[in-house]
Design a protein around this motif. Structure first.
Motif: not given
Length: 192
Positions: A47, A125, A129, A133, A164, A168
């Motif tokens: 991250p 984000t 992610n 991912t 994550k 984050s």
């Protein structure tokens, strides 16, 4: 708002991306269990790239952020392949490129509409992610020679994603705010 940033700054940010990718791809080889769910240690490392990319877009431009992603792309694959293996290197590069380009686009679009600083990094984000991912784990471990990861990659990816996102929001969003405040004052940039 800056249209361009110094080449030395671009190289430093790209080197930061490459370093974080290499560390994350090394750490992805090590799994652990939390409350019966498997995860990798990479979830605490990667991250940082999204944080750096979002700050680059906010303090400079999405064009500069894309240049940095482009510079980091091939070296990140090669270093990741050297640290882990070629499949992880290819998975990492693919996930990094797709995830970061999505992050840049979402960040800028939300930023243009938001009245506060936090929706853009939060939403970009979140979506980056998800894409990063699942792309990484699918390419790296679907039907791989690693029997554990081949059988459990969806679970491990989902748990990593959950962690994550929590990391984050809890750690990196406040860090983003602090760095934005510090860098904004230091560079005297207008940062809506």
């Amino acid at each position: 708002m800056l249209n361009t940033i110094d080449n030395k700054v671009v190289v430093k940010i790209a080197l930061f991306h490459i370093t974080v990718i290499a560390l994350a791809n090394y750490a992805v080889q090590f799994t652990a269990t939390f409350m019966g769910y498997h995860f990798t240690w990479a979830m605490f490392v990667f991250p940082l790239i999204i944080l750096a990319t979002d700050l680059t877009v906010r303090l400079s431009s999405q064009a500069n952020a894309r240049v940095i992603v482009g510079i980091a792309y091939v070296p990140a694959i090669l270093i990741s392949a050297w640290l882990a293996d070629w499949r992880i290197g290819i998975a990492s590069g693919t996930a990094y490129l797709v995830g970061q380009l999505l992050d840049i686009t979402v960040f800028q679009r939300v930023r243009e509409r938001a009245k506060s600083w936090w929706p853009a990094p939060l939403l970009s984000t979140f979506f980056a992610n998800i894409i990063d991912t699942y792309t990484f784990f699918a390419v790296a471990f679907y039907q791989s020679a690693d029997e554990f990861m081949a059988a459990n990659w969806i679970e491990v990816a989902s748990v990593d994603l959950g962690f994550k996102i929590v990391v984050s929001v809890v750690l990196f969003l406040p860090a983003y705010a602090a760095l934005l405040n510090f860098l904004g004052r230091k560079t005297i940039l207008h940062t809506r």
